[in-house]
Design a protein around this motif. Structure first.
Motif, PDB file in Angstrom:
ATOM      1  N   GLY A 159      83.795  58.046  38.279  1.00  0.00           N
ATOM      2  CA  GLY A 159      82.989  58.060  39.495  1.00  0.00           C
ATOM      3  C   GLY A 159      81.499  57.930  39.224  1.00  0.00           C
ATOM      4  O   GLY A 159      80.999  58.356  38.175  1.00  0.00           O
ATOM      5  N   ASN A 160      80.793  57.338  40.171  1.00  0.00           N
ATOM      6  CA  ASN A 160      79.347  57.136  40.077  1.00  0.00           C
ATOM      7  C   ASN A 160      78.619  58.006  41.099  1.00  0.00           C
ATOM      8  O   ASN A 160      79.165  58.340  42.153  1.00  0.00           O
ATOM      9  CB  ASN A 160      78.991  55.671  40.339  1.00  0.00           C
ATOM     10  CG  ASN A 160      79.627  54.727  39.348  1.00  0.00           C
ATOM     11  OD1 ASN A 160      79.190  54.628  38.209  1.00  0.00           O
ATOM     12  ND2 ASN A 160      80.672  54.031  39.778  1.00  0.00           N
ATOM     13  N   ILE A 161      77.358  58.333  40.792  1.00  0.00           N
ATOM     14  CA  ILE A 161      76.495  59.078  41.700  1.00  0.00           C
ATOM     15  C   ILE A 161      75.182  58.319  41.843  1.00  0.00           C
ATOM     16  O   ILE A 161      74.596  57.871  40.859  1.00  0.00           O
ATOM     17  CB  ILE A 161      76.209  60.501  41.180  1.00  0.00           C
ATOM     18  CG1 ILE A 161      77.499  61.305  41.055  1.00  0.00           C
ATOM     19  CG2 ILE A 161      75.219  61.226  42.089  1.00  0.00           C
ATOM     20  CD1 ILE A 161      77.302  62.666  40.409  1.00  0.00           C
ATOM     21  N   SER A 162      74.700  58.194  43.085  1.00  0.00           N
ATOM     22  CA  SER A 162      73.445  57.491  43.320  1.00  0.00           C
ATOM     23  C   SER A 162      72.626  58.204  44.383  1.00  0.00           C
ATOM     24  O   SER A 162      73.135  58.524  45.456  1.00  0.00           O
ATOM     25  CB  SER A 162      73.729  56.052  43.763  1.00  0.00           C
ATOM     26  OG  SER A 162      72.529  55.400  44.173  1.00  0.00           O
ATOM     27  N   PHE A 163      71.354  58.464  44.064  1.00  0.00           N
ATOM     28  CA  PHE A 163      70.372  58.955  45.026  1.00  0.00           C
ATOM     29  C   PHE A 163      69.209  57.971  45.025  1.00  0.00           C
ATOM     30  O   PHE A 163      68.581  57.744  43.982  1.00  0.00           O
ATOM     31  CB  PHE A 163      69.852  60.343  44.640  1.00  0.00           C
ATOM     32  CG  PHE A 163      70.873  61.439  44.710  1.00  0.00           C
ATOM     33  CD1 PHE A 163      71.160  62.073  45.914  1.00  0.00           C
ATOM     34  CD2 PHE A 163      71.538  61.850  43.567  1.00  0.00           C
ATOM     35  CE1 PHE A 163      72.109  63.087  45.979  1.00  0.00           C
ATOM     36  CE2 PHE A 163      72.484  62.863  43.622  1.00  0.00           C
ATOM     37  CZ  PHE A 163      72.769  63.487  44.823  1.00  0.00           C
ATOM     38  N   ALA A 164      68.900  57.388  46.191  1.00  0.00           N
ATOM     39  CA  ALA A 164      67.821  56.407  46.271  1.00  0.00           C
ATOM     40  C   ALA A 164      66.976  56.668  47.505  1.00  0.00           C
ATOM     41  O   ALA A 164      67.500  56.938  48.590  1.00  0.00           O
ATOM     42  CB  ALA A 164      68.382  54.991  46.315  1.00  0.00           C
ATOM     43  N   SER A 165      65.657  56.572  47.348  1.00  0.00           N
ATOM     44  CA  SER A 165      64.756  56.790  48.476  1.00  0.00           C
ATOM     45  C   SER A 165      63.397  56.168  48.173  1.00  0.00           C
ATOM     46  O   SER A 165      63.036  55.961  47.006  1.00  0.00           O
ATOM     47  CB  SER A 165      64.587  58.287  48.753  1.00  0.00           C
ATOM     48  OG  SER A 165      63.735  58.503  49.875  1.00  0.00           O
ATOM     49  N   ASN A 166      62.621  55.895  49.231  1.00  0.00           N
ATOM     50  CA  ASN A 166      61.227  55.507  49.043  1.00  0.00           C
ATOM     51  C   ASN A 166      60.292  56.679  49.299  1.00  0.00           C
ATOM     52  O   ASN A 166      59.075  56.510  49.383  1.00  0.00           O
ATOM     53  CB  ASN A 166      60.852  54.307  49.918  1.00  0.00           C
ATOM     54  CG  ASN A 166      60.931  54.603  51.403  1.00  0.00           C
ATOM     55  OD1 ASN A 166      61.381  55.663  51.832  1.00  0.00           O
ATOM     56  ND2 ASN A 166      60.490  53.638  52.215  1.00  0.00           N
ATOM     57  N   ASN A 167      60.866  57.888  49.407  1.00  0.00           N
ATOM     58  CA  ASN A 167      60.108  59.126  49.435  1.00  0.00           C
ATOM     59  C   ASN A 167      60.726  60.094  48.433  1.00  0.00           C
ATOM     60  O   ASN A 167      61.676  59.751  47.722  1.00  0.00           O
ATOM     61  CB  ASN A 167      60.061  59.693  50.850  1.00  0.00           C
ATOM     62  CG  ASN A 167      58.988  59.043  51.707  1.00  0.00           C
ATOM     63  OD1 ASN A 167      57.915  59.583  51.929  1.00  0.00           O
ATOM     64  ND2 ASN A 167      59.274  57.828  52.213  1.00  0.00           N
TER      65      ASN A 167
END
Length: 223
Positions: A118-126
């Motif tokens: 399994g993969n985990i991703s957290f992405a944001s422009n803040n």
């Protein structure tokens, strides 16, 4: 809310002009979401209020959360999350109209990924502030998996704080750990992965907040 055989999908649009009221999708600490035979998908758009504010625990075979706001001080706020055995990925994306130093993603409580590969991703422009300890199952899938934090669409003030990460022993395929900012600071917990570790705060080829073009690049392999 529980789905015993299928998926849970929540879609919302909040036009509220007050930052503290009427998040697009919201719930209390008792408001759990469970779809252990399916997925949880949340897609919420807001104005000044939070797009997603869910303190309750979530559990599913896959979790995908997208929050979009104009000027929200906190875009997405989450509690504990679990990907069950036989599942796949956890993905959280939070975007304001402009990158900066508001809170893009805040997460507390344990994160458990029992999915093989399994993969985990957290992405944001803040800012990403993820404090819950992460535990992942050993990767014996034959494919490398990734834990990713990414604020490169933000600014030099868009920092990342990440919780400790542990991968259960016994992996035969890599689990790679990547944290990327656009010149902003990086703060991680203890990392123990059978794969590569990349911490990168490159800013246009010049030094970022940490004083280096690349904040830190380190490779570690342990099977």
């Amino acid at each position: 809310m529980t789905s015993t055989t299928g998926n849970i999908t929540l879609i919302a649009n909040s036009s509220n002009t007050t930052a503290t009221n009427n998040a697009g999708v919201s719930g209390t600490s008792n408001g759990t979401l469970t779809a252990n035979s399916g997925s949880i998908t949340i897609d919420s758009t807001s104005n000044k209020s939070s797009a997603v504010s869910l303190a309750g625990a979530m559990s599913a075979q896959a979790i995908g959360i997208t929050g979009s706001s104009t000027t929200a001080s906190t875009i997405v706020s989450l509690g504990a999350m679990m990907i069950v055995a036989g599942g796949s990925d956890l993905s959280v994306t939070a975007m304001n109209s402009s990158g900066g130093a508001n809170t893009g993603i805040t997460q507390t409580g344990a994160i458990t990924v029992n999915a093989d590969g399994g993969n985990i991703s957290f992405a944001s422009n803040n800012i990403i502030s993820q404090s819950g300890a992460i535990t992942m199952a050993a990767n014996t899938s034959g494919n490398e998996s990734t834990v990713l934090y990414d604020t490169t669409s933000g600014a030099k003030t868009t920092t990342i704080t990440a919780g400790a990460l542990t991968v259960t022993s016994g992996s035969t395929s890599g689990v790679n750990y990547i944290v990327k900012t656009l010149g902003a600071g990086i703060d991680t917990g203890v990392i123990n992965v059978p794969g590569s570790v990349l911490l990168d705060n490159t800013y246009g080829g010049t030094a970022g907040a940490g004083g280096h073009t690349n904040f830190w690049i380190h490779y570690h392999c342990k099977f």
